[in-house]
Design a protein around this motif. Sequence first.
Motif, PDB file in Angstrom:
ATOM      1  N   MET A 124       6.870   1.049 -13.486  1.00 44.85           N
ATOM      2  CA  MET A 124       7.296   2.235 -14.238  1.00 44.85           C
ATOM      3  C   MET A 124       7.315   3.478 -13.346  1.00 44.85           C
ATOM      4  N   VAL A 125       6.366   3.569 -12.439  1.00 41.37           N
ATOM      5  CA  VAL A 125       6.363   4.733 -11.540  1.00 41.37           C
ATOM      6  C   VAL A 125       6.987   4.389 -10.173  1.00 41.37           C
ATOM      7  N   ARG A 126       7.693   3.281 -10.156  1.00 38.92           N
ATOM      8  CA  ARG A 126       8.469   2.867  -8.972  1.00 38.92           C
ATOM      9  C   ARG A 126       7.606   2.728  -7.715  1.00 38.92           C
ATOM     10  N   LEU A 127       6.492   2.052  -7.884  1.00 40.19           N
ATOM     11  CA  LEU A 127       5.620   1.810  -6.733  1.00 40.19           C
ATOM     12  C   LEU A 127       5.386   0.318  -6.531  1.00 40.19           C
ATOM     13  N   GLU A 128       6.353  -0.482  -6.971  1.00 31.04           N
ATOM     14  CA  GLU A 128       6.217  -1.932  -6.781  1.00 31.04           C
ATOM     15  C   GLU A 128       5.989  -2.213  -5.299  1.00 31.04           C
ATOM     16  N   GLY A 129       5.088  -3.135  -5.040  1.00 28.48           N
ATOM     17  CA  GLY A 129       4.867  -3.532  -3.650  1.00 28.48           C
ATOM     18  C   GLY A 129       3.819  -2.700  -2.934  1.00 28.48           C
ATOM     19  N   LEU A 130       3.365  -1.606  -3.569  1.00 31.45           N
ATOM     20  CA  LEU A 130       2.368  -0.761  -2.899  1.00 31.45           C
ATOM     21  C   LEU A 130       0.975  -0.919  -3.501  1.00 31.45           C
ATOM     22  N   GLY A 131       0.823  -1.904  -4.380  1.00 38.00           N
ATOM     23  CA  GLY A 131      -0.441  -2.090  -5.090  1.00 38.00           C
ATOM     24  C   GLY A 131      -1.646  -2.327  -4.196  1.00 38.00           C
ATOM     25  N   ASP A 132      -1.416  -2.864  -2.998  1.00 36.86           N
ATOM     26  CA  ASP A 132      -2.549  -3.199  -2.130  1.00 36.86           C
ATOM     27  C   ASP A 132      -2.951  -2.063  -1.198  1.00 36.86           C
ATOM     28  N   ARG A 133      -2.175  -0.987  -1.187  1.00 40.46           N
ATOM     29  CA  ARG A 133      -2.529   0.127  -0.296  1.00 40.46           C
ATOM     30  C   ARG A 133      -3.714   0.910  -0.857  1.00 40.46           C
ATOM     31  N   LYS A 134      -4.339   1.659   0.040  1.00 43.28           N
ATOM     32  CA  LYS A 134      -5.362   2.609  -0.382  1.00 43.28           C
ATOM     33  C   LYS A 134      -4.661   3.959  -0.592  1.00 43.28           C
ATOM     34  N   PRO A 135      -5.217   4.816  -1.443  1.00 45.47           N
ATOM     35  CA  PRO A 135      -4.567   6.108  -1.697  1.00 45.47           C
ATOM     36  C   PRO A 135      -4.233   6.886  -0.424  1.00 45.47           C
ATOM     37  N   ALA A 136      -5.119   6.806   0.588  1.00 45.00           N
ATOM     38  CA  ALA A 136      -4.892   7.572   1.818  1.00 45.00           C
ATOM     39  C   ALA A 136      -3.635   7.122   2.548  1.00 45.00           C
ATOM     40  N   GLN A 137      -3.141   5.921   2.206  1.00 51.04           N
ATOM     41  CA  GLN A 137      -1.938   5.413   2.871  1.00 51.04           C
ATOM     42  C   GLN A 137      -0.668   5.755   2.092  1.00 51.04           C
ATOM     43  N   LEU A 138      -0.789   6.673   1.138  1.00 49.32           N
ATOM     44  CA  LEU A 138       0.368   7.063   0.331  1.00 49.32           C
ATOM     45  C   LEU A 138       0.693   8.539   0.552  1.00 49.32           C
ATOM     46  N   SER A 139       1.940   8.912   0.277  1.00 46.34           N
ATOM     47  CA  SER A 139       2.315  10.334   0.311  1.00 46.34           C
ATOM     48  C   SER A 139       1.752  11.023  -0.932  1.00 46.34           C
ATOM     49  N   GLY A 140       1.804  12.356  -0.931  1.00 53.01           N
ATOM     50  CA  GLY A 140       1.283  13.124  -2.068  1.00 53.01           C
ATOM     51  C   GLY A 140       1.972  12.744  -3.373  1.00 53.01           C
ATOM     52  N   GLY A 141       3.287  12.607  -3.314  1.00 55.20           N
ATOM     53  CA  GLY A 141       4.045  12.272  -4.526  1.00 55.20           C
ATOM     54  C   GLY A 141       3.710  10.880  -5.022  1.00 55.20           C
ATOM     55  N   GLN A 142       3.502   9.962  -4.066  1.00 56.98           N
ATOM     56  CA  GLN A 142       3.132   8.602  -4.461  1.00 56.98           C
ATOM     57  C   GLN A 142       1.749   8.583  -5.096  1.00 56.98           C
ATOM     58  N   GLN A 143       0.834   9.363  -4.518  1.00 61.37           N
ATOM     59  CA  GLN A 143      -0.517   9.432  -5.110  1.00 61.37           C
ATOM     60  C   GLN A 143      -0.449   9.993  -6.525  1.00 61.37           C
ATOM     61  N   GLN A 144       0.434  10.991  -6.672  1.00 61.06           N
ATOM     62  CA  GLN A 144       0.569  11.603  -7.990  1.00 61.06           C
ATOM     63  C   GLN A 144       1.099  10.576  -8.995  1.00 61.06           C
ATOM     64  N   ARG A 145       1.993   9.721  -8.534  1.00 58.08           N
ATOM     65  CA  ARG A 145       2.544   8.693  -9.422  1.00 58.08           C
ATOM     66  C   ARG A 145       1.471   7.667  -9.788  1.00 58.08           C
ATOM     67  N   VAL A 146       0.570   7.380  -8.854  1.00 59.60           N
ATOM     68  CA  VAL A 146      -0.541   6.473  -9.162  1.00 59.60           C
ATOM     69  C   VAL A 146      -1.409   7.088 -10.264  1.00 59.60           C
ATOM     70  N   ALA A 147      -1.661   8.398 -10.112  1.00 57.43           N
ATOM     71  CA  ALA A 147      -2.478   9.085 -11.127  1.00 57.43           C
ATOM     72  C   ALA A 147      -1.805   9.010 -12.494  1.00 57.43           C
ATOM     73  N   LEU A 148      -0.498   9.149 -12.487  1.00 59.26           N
ATOM     74  CA  LEU A 148       0.261   9.085 -13.736  1.00 59.26           C
ATOM     75  C   LEU A 148       0.179   7.677 -14.332  1.00 59.26           C
ATOM     76  N   ALA A 149       0.354   6.673 -13.470  1.00 57.54           N
ATOM     77  CA  ALA A 149       0.285   5.279 -13.937  1.00 57.54           C
ATOM     78  C   ALA A 149      -1.103   4.986 -14.502  1.00 57.54           C
ATOM     79  N   ARG A 150      -2.135   5.500 -13.819  1.00 57.61           N
ATOM     80  CA  ARG A 150      -3.505   5.251 -14.273  1.00 57.61           C
ATOM     81  C   ARG A 150      -3.750   5.904 -15.635  1.00 57.61           C
ATOM     82  N   ALA A 151      -3.146   7.086 -15.823  1.00 55.30           N
ATOM     83  CA  ALA A 151      -3.345   7.785 -17.105  1.00 55.30           C
ATOM     84  C   ALA A 151      -2.610   7.094 -18.239  1.00 55.30           C
ATOM     85  N   ALA A 152      -1.560   6.356 -17.902  1.00 50.75           N
ATOM     86  CA  ALA A 152      -0.715   5.807 -18.965  1.00 50.75           C
ATOM     87  C   ALA A 152      -0.893   4.313 -19.164  1.00 50.75           C
TER      88      ALA A 152
END
Length: 377
Positions: free
Chosen positions: A139-167
């Motif tokens: 839904m937040v278009r991060l398929e394939g990035l599930g195994d990364r740690k947050p530090a390995q993501l861009s700011g926008g990607q981290q924000q999308r993780v936060a959104l996915a976690r909230a929803a």
Amino acid sequence: MNTHVSVREGRIPESNERTGAVVEFKGVTKTYGAMCVLQPTSLTIDAGEFFAIIGPSGSGKSTLLGITAGFVTPTEGSILVDGVDVVSIPPYHRNFGMVFQNYSLFPHMTVAENIGFPLRMRHCPKADIAEKVARALSMVRLEGLGDRKPAQLSGGQQQRVALARAAVYNPRLLLMDEPLGALDKNLREEMQEEIKRFQQNLGVTVIYVTHDQHEAAYMADRIAIMRSGTLEQIGSPRELYEEPKTIFVASFLGEATLLPVTALRKVADGQIAAEIKGDLTVQATAVPGTATGKALCIRPESIALGSAAAGLDNSFEGIVEDTVYTTGSVRYRIRLADTAHVMTARIPSRPDIALMQPGDRVQIGWGRRDALLIGED
Ligand SMILES: Nc1ncnc2c1ncn2[C@@H]1O[C@H](COP(=O)(O)OP(=O)(O)OP(=O)(O)O)[C@@H](O)[C@H]1O
Ligand SMILES: [Mg+2]
């Protein structure tokens, strides 16, 4: 009754349906000692509505959101979510999704573990968790990035993780406080679209605090403008921009020239002639409820210059004081001749038209409908 069961169990039931909650604030108030930071506030937010709150720093936006989330206890009043008063329910059991500015992902967990965290807390079966996390990732278009740690993501990607976690557990209410504050402009705009799409897909009710009026206007069904602990005006972005009720609202949302009115005369229903200091009479419009206005509000894009200004309800001689080119348009500050009134005009720019320069004289005009009488603050 359902309501009683929910309150006794101390939690709001999770919803399997894709519908948002109705949120009713009834006389919600917050004081710290002698200081009242939220005046009694009553308001209903509809199911599936995207409701934005904007206002100056310290006006009480986060307080109102914090009370809704349960981090701040109101001094008075109740908040009904689908009819259940949540004030005495602890934040975790309210089952609302939350996204804040410092999206606080767990750094040691992978993206998938971060997103699955609320489900594990809710003792969701493992297989369910995997499936829901996968769905949230896509839904937040991060398929394939599930195994990364947050530090390995861009700011926008981290924000999308936060959104996915909230929803991820399908909350009926999503609370967001400046969620895009840390992002640059392009990323912000991308995320605005993302959140909007996401909200429409889920049908979730969103209360969204932002400093950015453009963001609020782009995303929200309704906006509340907060000032010193009160909701000064609530309406669709268009209502707030085109029919501001107070000088504060007119100048907070978008740009406006405000001409102080010294006397008023009614010309016809809704039509007035307003005296402005400096012996000017301006043909203007009064919307219902602003019969005793103190100022006229004129938006920069409704002002015409040169030959286009001739023949309008209001047409005056002006002198250019300042010329600023912004992408695609020119912003002129123009003083009405023989007065101290300076108008702000925004005119589309074209390569074949020379810009006017300070000192140039120009005819400036606007229609009666574009000069709106607004009330006192
Ligand atoms: N725990 C507290 N004790 C005392 N005063 C507080 C407390 N929390 C907030 N306030 C005051 O309440 C007022 C509203 O704060 P709030 O955080 O709601 O503002 P805001 O609109 O979210 O501002 P900003 O845009 O800066 O985030 C401020 O004057 C703030 O100083
Ligand atoms: Mg705040």
